[in-house]
Design an enzyme around this catalytic site. Structure first.
Site, PDB file in Angstrom:
ATOM      1  N   ASP A 181      -4.745  -2.466   1.523  1.00 27.86           N
ATOM      2  CA  ASP A 181      -4.305  -2.864   2.868  1.00 27.86           C
ATOM      3  C   ASP A 181      -3.019  -2.132   3.247  1.00 27.86           C
ATOM      4  O   ASP A 181      -2.490  -2.316   4.343  1.00 27.86           O
ATOM      5  CB  ASP A 181      -4.179  -4.387   2.996  1.00 27.86           C
ATOM      6  CG  ASP A 181      -3.189  -5.011   2.029  1.00 27.86           C
ATOM      7  OD1 ASP A 181      -2.621  -4.276   1.199  1.00 27.86           O
ATOM      8  OD2 ASP A 181      -2.979  -6.240   2.112  1.00 27.86           O
ATOM      9  N   SER A 182      -2.551  -1.266   2.346  1.00 27.20           N
ATOM     10  CA  SER A 182      -1.485  -0.320   2.708  1.00 27.20           C
ATOM     11  C   SER A 182      -1.918   0.534   3.885  1.00 27.20           C
ATOM     12  O   SER A 182      -1.089   1.181   4.533  1.00 27.20           O
ATOM     13  CB  SER A 182      -1.133   0.577   1.510  1.00 27.20           C
ATOM     14  OG  SER A 182      -2.291   1.158   0.959  1.00 27.20           O
TER      15      SER A 182
ATOM     16  N   ASP B 288      -8.744  -4.481  -1.129  1.00 27.34           N
ATOM     17  CA  ASP B 288      -7.797  -5.564  -0.905  1.00 27.34           C
ATOM     18  C   ASP B 288      -8.385  -6.612   0.017  1.00 27.34           C
ATOM     19  O   ASP B 288      -8.981  -6.288   1.055  1.00 27.34           O
ATOM     20  CB  ASP B 288      -6.534  -5.019  -0.215  1.00 27.34           C
ATOM     21  CG  ASP B 288      -5.444  -4.693  -1.211  1.00 27.34           C
ATOM     22  OD1 ASP B 288      -5.315  -5.410  -2.222  1.00 27.34           O
ATOM     23  OD2 ASP B 288      -4.723  -3.706  -0.972  1.00 27.34           O
TER      24      ASP B 288
ATOM     25  N   GLU C  20      -3.455 -10.939  -4.075  1.00 32.67           N
ATOM     26  CA  GLU C  20      -2.057 -10.885  -4.502  1.00 32.67           C
ATOM     27  C   GLU C  20      -1.544 -12.262  -4.918  1.00 32.67           C
ATOM     28  O   GLU C  20      -1.879 -13.276  -4.299  1.00 32.67           O
ATOM     29  CB  GLU C  20      -1.179 -10.345  -3.361  1.00 32.67           C
ATOM     30  CG  GLU C  20      -1.490  -8.899  -3.006  1.00 32.67           C
ATOM     31  CD  GLU C  20      -0.545  -8.319  -1.967  1.00 32.67           C
ATOM     32  OE1 GLU C  20       0.487  -8.936  -1.648  1.00 32.67           O
ATOM     33  OE2 GLU C  20      -0.852  -7.220  -1.470  1.00 32.67           O
TER      34      GLU C  20
ATOM     35  N   GLU D 110       2.953  -4.126  -9.813  1.00 30.13           N
ATOM     36  CA  GLU D 110       3.717  -3.226  -8.930  1.00 30.13           C
ATOM     37  C   GLU D 110       5.222  -3.435  -9.055  1.00 30.13           C
ATOM     38  O   GLU D 110       5.719  -4.577  -8.951  1.00 30.13           O
ATOM     39  CB  GLU D 110       3.278  -3.457  -7.469  1.00 30.13           C
ATOM     40  CG  GLU D 110       4.027  -2.563  -6.491  1.00 30.13           C
ATOM     41  CD  GLU D 110       3.391  -2.510  -5.105  1.00 30.13           C
ATOM     42  OE1 GLU D 110       2.289  -3.056  -4.908  1.00 30.13           O
ATOM     43  OE2 GLU D 110       4.019  -1.890  -4.231  1.00 30.13           O
TER      44      GLU D 110
ATOM     45  N   LYS E  25      -9.364  -7.492  -4.523  1.00 33.77           N
ATOM     46  CA  LYS E  25      -8.008  -7.683  -5.082  1.00 33.77           C
ATOM     47  C   LYS E  25      -7.254  -8.735  -4.270  1.00 33.77           C
ATOM     48  O   LYS E  25      -7.255  -8.686  -3.033  1.00 33.77           O
ATOM     49  CB  LYS E  25      -7.249  -6.352  -5.089  1.00 33.77           C
ATOM     50  CG  LYS E  25      -5.797  -6.488  -5.557  1.00 33.77           C
ATOM     51  CD  LYS E  25      -5.197  -5.170  -6.002  1.00 33.77           C
ATOM     52  CE  LYS E  25      -4.685  -4.287  -4.913  1.00 33.77           C
ATOM     53  NZ  LYS E  25      -3.588  -4.860  -4.109  1.00 33.77           N
TER      54      LYS E  25
HETATM   55  O1  KIV Z   1      -2.502  -1.781  -0.584  1.00 35.32           O
HETATM   56  C1  KIV Z   1      -2.268  -1.002  -1.515  1.00 35.32           C
HETATM   57  O2  KIV Z   1      -2.286   0.214  -1.380  1.00 35.32           O
HETATM   58  C2  KIV Z   1      -1.939  -1.573  -2.800  1.00 35.32           C
HETATM   59  C3  KIV Z   1      -1.292  -0.659  -3.793  1.00 35.32           C
HETATM   60  C4  KIV Z   1       0.138  -0.544  -3.436  1.00 35.32           C
HETATM   61  C5  KIV Z   1      -1.495  -1.095  -5.177  1.00 35.32           C
HETATM   62  O3  KIV Z   1      -2.116  -2.739  -3.025  1.00 35.32           O
END
Ligand code: KIV
Length: 265
Positions: free
Chosen positions: A48-49, A87, A117, A185, A115
């Site tokens: 989600d970056s 994510d 968090e 991270e 994924k």
């Molecule tokens: O969203 C993302 O790119 C991530 C990485 C920073 C691990 O979760």
């Protein structure tokens, strides 16, 4: 040529068991995904970056499930033979019921793992419910970008003994709940090493030191595309390379040879 990249979580687990480092990068579209896997990347993360590097937001919080579904479909088309993690966006897994509905939508795009968090009780509940229903889950501890406002910024975590112990306790609880992979991270190298050595599942570090079982970077950071400053733990692999494919190859080689990240201690 037939790809030899891992296609299952069992193969990624075997890499940890064999002491082989796992190279992972974020991908948001078909073309970058295809370049990354052609360079030998072991798995891809639809992070989600994308909210920050593709959409230009100042955090990941605005990314929606619909946007993640769109990007997952694109990445899957670019890397149809490869293991893809995606994510779950902010608040899409606030309850176990939401987690199941929203993770299903992501899995139906053809990705292989979702994924989440954090390590609080409500996350453990979602992890249990998802894994019991056949959805593989990756945890994410340390600097968890969806918690940026609670953390007070993008800053290193696990710096005191108490905080490091809490991270390890959360990691073991996540494994007990069913995670098959952990992203760790922005924590001190010693914390990354301890958690990777003591956890049964592969630990993929990002700013967590050389001793993790693998590494992940945001592709735009490591290709020099992110405007402004990149995190101190990232590295621009485009420098000195003629093309994106070569930069991805240099990153994969550096991770496998344990040249990246550099050992501090
Ligand atoms: O969203 C993302 O790119 C991530 C990485 C920073 C691990 O979760």
């Amino acid at each position: 040529m037939k790809s030899t990249a891992p296609q299952t979580i069992l193969q990624l687990q075997q890499m940890k068991n064999d002491g082989k480092k796992i190279a992972c990068v974020t991908a948001y579209d078909a073309s970058f995904a295809a370049q990354a896997v052609a360079a030998g990347m072991d798995c891809l993360l639809v992070g989600d970056s994308l909210g920050m590097v593709v959409q230009g937001q100042d955090s990941t919080l605005a990314v929606t499930l619909e946007e993640m579904v769109y990007h997952c479909r694109a990445v899957r088309r670019g890397a149809p033979q490869n293991f893809i993690i995606a994510d779950m966006p902010f608040m899409s897994y606030a309850t176990a019921e939401q987690a199941m509905a929203n993770a299903s939508a992501l899995m139906q795009t053809g990705i292989h793992m979702v994924k989440l968090e954090g390590g609080a009780a409500w996350v453990l509940d979602s992890v249990t419910q998802l894994t019991q229903r056949g959805i593989p889950v990756c945890g994410h501890l340390g600097l968890t970008p969806q918690f940026v406002h609670q953390l007070g910024g993008y800053r290193q975590q696990g710096k005191t003994e108490q905080a490091a112990n809490q991270l390890y306790a959360q990691a073991t609880e996540l494994v007990q709940a069913g995670i098959r992979l952990l992203v760790l991270e922005c924590v001190p190298e010693t914390v990354g090493k301890y958690i990777a050595q003591h956890l049964s599942v592969p630990v993929i570090g990002i700013g967590a030191g050389y001793a993790c079982d693998g590494q992940v970077l945001v592709s735009y950071d490591m290709l020099g595309l992110t405007p402004g400053k990149i995190p101190a733990f990232a590295k621009n692999f485009m420098l000195g390379q003629a093309c994106i494919a070569d930069a991805f190859k240099a990153y994969v080689q550096a991770v496998k040879a344990q040249d990246f990240p550099v050992k501090n201690g």
